[in-house]
Design a protein around this motif. Sequence first.
Motif, PDB file in Angstrom:
ATOM      1  N   LYS A  56       0.738  -1.068   0.167  1.00 32.45           N
ATOM      2  CA  LYS A  56      -0.126  -0.089   0.040  1.00 32.45           C
ATOM      3  C   LYS A  56       0.823   1.223  -0.171  1.00 32.45           C
ATOM      4  O   LYS A  56       2.135   1.189   0.078  1.00 32.45           O
ATOM      5  CB  LYS A  56      -1.026   0.122   1.222  1.00 32.45           C
ATOM      6  CG  LYS A  56      -1.764  -1.159   1.457  1.00 32.45           C
ATOM      7  CD  LYS A  56      -2.625  -1.521   0.162  1.00 32.45           C
ATOM      8  CE  LYS A  56      -3.493  -2.570   0.037  1.00 32.45           C
ATOM      9  NZ  LYS A  56      -4.217  -3.045  -1.182  1.00 32.45           N
ATOM     10  N   ASP A  57       0.231   2.478   0.153  1.00 42.36           N
ATOM     11  CA  ASP A  57       0.884   3.677   0.180  1.00 42.36           C
ATOM     12  C   ASP A  57       1.991   3.953  -1.023  1.00 42.36           C
ATOM     13  O   ASP A  57       3.080   4.032  -0.705  1.00 42.36           O
ATOM     14  CB  ASP A  57       1.450   3.923   1.363  1.00 42.36           C
ATOM     15  CG  ASP A  57       0.554   3.973   2.582  1.00 42.36           C
ATOM     16  OD1 ASP A  57      -0.365   4.197   2.355  1.00 42.36           O
ATOM     17  OD2 ASP A  57       0.847   3.651   3.716  1.00 42.36           O
ATOM     18  N   THR A  58       1.485   4.013  -2.209  1.00 44.03           N
ATOM     19  CA  THR A  58       2.435   4.102  -3.401  1.00 44.03           C
ATOM     20  C   THR A  58       2.900   5.235  -3.745  1.00 44.03           C
ATOM     21  O   THR A  58       2.194   6.457  -4.022  1.00 44.03           O
ATOM     22  CB  THR A  58       1.608   3.264  -4.765  1.00 44.03           C
ATOM     23  OG1 THR A  58       1.218   2.135  -4.319  1.00 44.03           O
ATOM     24  CG2 THR A  58       2.593   3.279  -5.740  1.00 44.03           C
ATOM     25  N   LEU A  59       4.359   5.534  -3.757  1.00 41.47           N
ATOM     26  CA  LEU A  59       4.991   6.676  -4.093  1.00 41.47           C
ATOM     27  C   LEU A  59       5.722   6.543  -5.325  1.00 41.47           C
ATOM     28  O   LEU A  59       5.943   5.308  -5.730  1.00 41.47           O
ATOM     29  CB  LEU A  59       5.755   7.002  -2.912  1.00 41.47           C
ATOM     30  CG  LEU A  59       5.432   6.951  -1.548  1.00 41.47           C
ATOM     31  CD1 LEU A  59       6.712   7.227  -0.636  1.00 41.47           C
ATOM     32  CD2 LEU A  59       4.576   8.154  -1.248  1.00 41.47           C
ATOM     33  N   TYR A  60       6.167   7.417  -6.059  1.00 38.99           N
ATOM     34  CA  TYR A  60       6.987   7.147  -7.192  1.00 38.99           C
ATOM     35  C   TYR A  60       7.719   8.448  -7.439  1.00 38.99           C
ATOM     36  O   TYR A  60       7.393   9.701  -7.037  1.00 38.99           O
ATOM     37  CB  TYR A  60       6.016   6.995  -8.538  1.00 38.99           C
ATOM     38  CG  TYR A  60       5.364   8.067  -9.057  1.00 38.99           C
ATOM     39  CD1 TYR A  60       5.705   8.728 -10.288  1.00 38.99           C
ATOM     40  CD2 TYR A  60       3.925   8.431  -8.680  1.00 38.99           C
ATOM     41  CE1 TYR A  60       4.935   9.807 -10.820  1.00 38.99           C
ATOM     42  CE2 TYR A  60       3.134   9.451  -9.252  1.00 38.99           C
ATOM     43  CZ  TYR A  60       3.951  10.178 -10.263  1.00 38.99           C
ATOM     44  OH  TYR A  60       3.331  11.199 -11.031  1.00 38.99           O
ATOM     45  N   VAL A  61       8.949   8.314  -8.116  1.00 37.70           N
ATOM     46  CA  VAL A  61       9.591   9.160  -8.674  1.00 37.70           C
ATOM     47  C   VAL A  61       9.869   8.871 -10.366  1.00 37.70           C
ATOM     48  O   VAL A  61       9.745   7.862 -10.585  1.00 37.70           O
ATOM     49  CB  VAL A  61      11.142   9.285  -7.985  1.00 37.70           C
ATOM     50  CG1 VAL A  61      12.009  10.323  -8.792  1.00 37.70           C
ATOM     51  CG2 VAL A  61      10.808   9.418  -6.672  1.00 37.70           C
ATOM     52  N   GLU A  62       9.704  10.106 -10.958  1.00 34.55           N
ATOM     53  CA  GLU A  62       9.832  10.013 -12.223  1.00 34.55           C
ATOM     54  C   GLU A  62      10.845  10.896 -12.959  1.00 34.55           C
ATOM     55  O   GLU A  62      10.969  12.154 -12.562  1.00 34.55           O
ATOM     56  CB  GLU A  62       8.610  10.096 -13.102  1.00 34.55           C
ATOM     57  CG  GLU A  62       8.780   9.691 -14.392  1.00 34.55           C
ATOM     58  CD  GLU A  62       9.110   8.119 -14.865  1.00 34.55           C
ATOM     59  OE1 GLU A  62      10.460   8.293 -15.160  1.00 34.55           O
ATOM     60  OE2 GLU A  62       8.309   7.522 -14.934  1.00 34.55           O
ATOM     61  N   ILE A  85       6.742  11.948  -5.460  1.00 34.74           N
ATOM     62  CA  ILE A  85       7.701  12.813  -4.562  1.00 34.74           C
ATOM     63  C   ILE A  85       8.681  13.236  -5.468  1.00 34.74           C
ATOM     64  O   ILE A  85       9.116  12.720  -6.504  1.00 34.74           O
ATOM     65  CB  ILE A  85       8.078  11.757  -3.604  1.00 34.74           C
ATOM     66  CG1 ILE A  85       8.809  10.778  -4.101  1.00 34.74           C
ATOM     67  CG2 ILE A  85       6.869  11.344  -2.652  1.00 34.74           C
ATOM     68  CD1 ILE A  85       9.493   9.910  -2.904  1.00 34.74           C
ATOM     69  N   ALA A  86       9.586  14.244  -4.878  1.00 34.59           N
ATOM     70  CA  ALA A  86      10.715  14.695  -5.549  1.00 34.59           C
ATOM     71  C   ALA A  86      11.884  14.096  -5.425  1.00 34.59           C
ATOM     72  O   ALA A  86      11.957  13.228  -4.354  1.00 34.59           O
ATOM     73  CB  ALA A  86      11.010  16.004  -5.037  1.00 34.59           C
ATOM     74  N   PRO A  87      12.901  13.968  -6.483  1.00 34.41           N
ATOM     75  CA  PRO A  87      13.986  13.044  -5.987  1.00 34.41           C
ATOM     76  C   PRO A  87      14.728  13.304  -4.703  1.00 34.41           C
ATOM     77  O   PRO A  87      15.297  12.219  -4.067  1.00 34.41           O
ATOM     78  CB  PRO A  87      14.970  13.451  -7.064  1.00 34.41           C
ATOM     79  CG  PRO A  87      14.163  14.203  -8.426  1.00 34.41           C
ATOM     80  CD  PRO A  87      13.083  14.605  -7.729  1.00 34.41           C
ATOM     81  N   GLU A  88      14.665  14.656  -4.281  1.00 31.47           N
ATOM     82  CA  GLU A  88      15.381  14.866  -2.957  1.00 31.47           C
ATOM     83  C   GLU A  88      14.703  14.260  -1.919  1.00 31.47           C
ATOM     84  O   GLU A  88      15.439  14.359  -0.675  1.00 31.47           O
ATOM     85  CB  GLU A  88      15.945  16.345  -2.892  1.00 31.47           C
ATOM     86  CG  GLU A  88      14.281  17.200  -3.030  1.00 31.47           C
ATOM     87  CD  GLU A  88      14.260  17.715  -4.597  1.00 31.47           C
ATOM     88  OE1 GLU A  88      13.346  18.696  -4.383  1.00 31.47           O
ATOM     89  OE2 GLU A  88      14.325  17.078  -5.388  1.00 31.47           O
ATOM     90  N   ASP A  89      13.262  13.890  -2.113  1.00 30.56           N
ATOM     91  CA  ASP A  89      12.844  13.335  -1.005  1.00 30.56           C
ATOM     92  C   ASP A  89      13.147  11.587  -0.661  1.00 30.56           C
ATOM     93  O   ASP A  89      12.611  11.273   0.331  1.00 30.56           O
ATOM     94  CB  ASP A  89      11.070  13.388  -1.132  1.00 30.56           C
ATOM     95  CG  ASP A  89      10.705  14.666  -1.280  1.00 30.56           C
ATOM     96  OD1 ASP A  89      11.288  15.571  -0.478  1.00 30.56           O
ATOM     97  OD2 ASP A  89       9.576  15.096  -2.013  1.00 30.56           O
ATOM     98  N   VAL A  90      13.759  11.065  -1.732  1.00 30.40           N
ATOM     99  CA  VAL A  90      14.238   9.683  -1.660  1.00 30.40           C
ATOM    100  C   VAL A  90      15.357   9.597  -0.642  1.00 30.40           C
ATOM    101  O   VAL A  90      16.712  10.138  -1.203  1.00 30.40           O
ATOM    102  CB  VAL A  90      14.539   9.372  -2.865  1.00 30.40           C
ATOM    103  CG1 VAL A  90      14.997   7.663  -2.752  1.00 30.40           C
ATOM    104  CG2 VAL A  90      13.587   9.280  -3.843  1.00 30.40           C
ATOM    105  N   THR A  91      15.274   9.431   0.658  1.00 32.14           N
ATOM    106  CA  THR A  91      16.265   9.443   1.574  1.00 32.14           C
ATOM    107  C   THR A  91      16.627   7.996   1.935  1.00 32.14           C
ATOM    108  O   THR A  91      15.755   7.022   1.816  1.00 32.14           O
ATOM    109  CB  THR A  91      16.016  10.179   2.729  1.00 32.14           C
ATOM    110  OG1 THR A  91      14.843   9.646   3.396  1.00 32.14           O
ATOM    111  CG2 THR A  91      15.493  11.668   2.642  1.00 32.14           C
ATOM    112  N   PRO A  92      17.614   7.637   2.575  1.00 31.18           N
ATOM    113  CA  PRO A  92      17.843   6.308   3.310  1.00 31.18           C
ATOM    114  C   PRO A  92      16.793   6.017   4.080  1.00 31.18           C
ATOM    115  O   PRO A  92      16.376   4.624   4.213  1.00 31.18           O
ATOM    116  CB  PRO A  92      19.014   6.212   3.843  1.00 31.18           C
ATOM    117  CG  PRO A  92      19.931   7.606   3.446  1.00 31.18           C
ATOM    118  CD  PRO A  92      18.882   8.361   2.903  1.00 31.18           C
TER     119      PRO A  92
END
Length: 505
Positions: A56-62, A85-92
Amino acid sequence: MQIRPRRVQVVTEIGQTQSLPAGPQNFDRLGRGRKKLFLGLGPEPGKLAEYFPSVKDTLYVECPEFERQMPEEWHASIPADFKRIAPEDVTPALARSCTVRRYLRNIRFFPSFWGPLWATCALPHLENVPPPNTDSAPVLWLPGDESDLLDQELNLAFRAEGFSVLRPQAGEQPTDMEIPWRLTKERPRVFFSVNFKGLDRFGELFHLLRRAGTRVAIWCVDNPFHLLTGVKSRYWTQADLFVTDDWFIEPLKQLGAQSVHHLPLAAAPALFKDRQAPVASDLDDRLVFVGRSEFPHKREFFAGVESAANDWPDALAMLGRGERPDFAWWTQRLEVDPFWPNNAIRQAGFMAEETGAHWRAECLRHAGERLTVFGDDNWRTLLDRGVDVRPPVDYYGALGSVYARARACLNMTSPLLPRGMTQRHFDVWAVGGLLLTDTTPGLDIFPPELVREITFSRPEEIQELFERISPDTTRATLGKAWSELILAEHTYTQRVRRVLNVLDI
């Protein structure tokens, strides 16, 4: 809204057109978190919930450039409950909480965008891994094994500078390598690659290493633009590049390279332990050449490349005048532009290699009756009957004896490197031999008064030069000056120190 299945195409970041394969098999998975994170939606966004329904809770970056090229129906098919979400939101931390699905082809399309994101998701644990122990020897990774080009020389030199040198094994893809796993256990200070050894075409491993805080250095021992024909990403522009021929520095910078430095070849005298090999017992009065008739896999590399036959007469005329129709000359003559990412540069390289083959053969034909050639059987076809052609000698075995005991050794420098040199320029002197070499601009790293004594510009000059400098008195004096110079300033220890200085280590 579902889009109709069809092959959508995309123009990649290096200008190539590629199709987008569809289906769940074109996604991989990282982690098992509650949330779902897509790194790229692929060609069928509307089918993703069907392909991967359990999380569930699907996020994506493109990638913005990918989106710009997609048709309207692609945009309309993105499920309404997918949150961008923005690329900078992809954190460890986010990566650890998600099941990450990566559209596999993205790294081929826009590797500069996706490489860092994939590295963050592939190594989310790195923020919890302690840095290397500063009390122990710093770790350097030298990919490959002992049989690889310059492996032993670099291994010895880096160890002499206090590094613990380890050899991660390379595979076809970064996921085939042990490196992602090893990065959970150790954090190397430097990844030092010779001719892109151990690095993949699209830079996945480069971004993993950068994510781990490792400095990636690449030493282009051969022609950099030949090496770059196998690279399909701009990641190399962010690495620390070293070239044996400084002519390439400006062309590489013009293509975006941020850190390019001259690092010539050198000598490793400790590796030439055998100075009394039987194969060298009868060379006291011989002029010796050791080398291949062509570089390995030449025909495969230049498959499909046409000869510039109309320009060949001018190249031969230049050789006759003692000039060098080298790689730089051929790129201008053939109006090659750009040098990368397409493979047009290979024609200039092919013609430079053909020029070099002709040059080597002509020099050997004029070398005189006391010539001995150690090399492949093809020399028997290329040279006159009666020339003393012997089998190849092992580089780390009998070669030192051949160089040391021959009356003199002959060198011809490949036009593939406009200002380059060969190992002979260093090794022959390091073991106490005497070298005769063709004139090349790269020799300007040596004192001109020494260079003048040993160089020729035309094949017809070789015999006279051999007779003039090979007497024992001249040989001893000249050899001593050259040997002292090489051992003091041009060993792999000095080269490694240069690398570490550039890397500020």
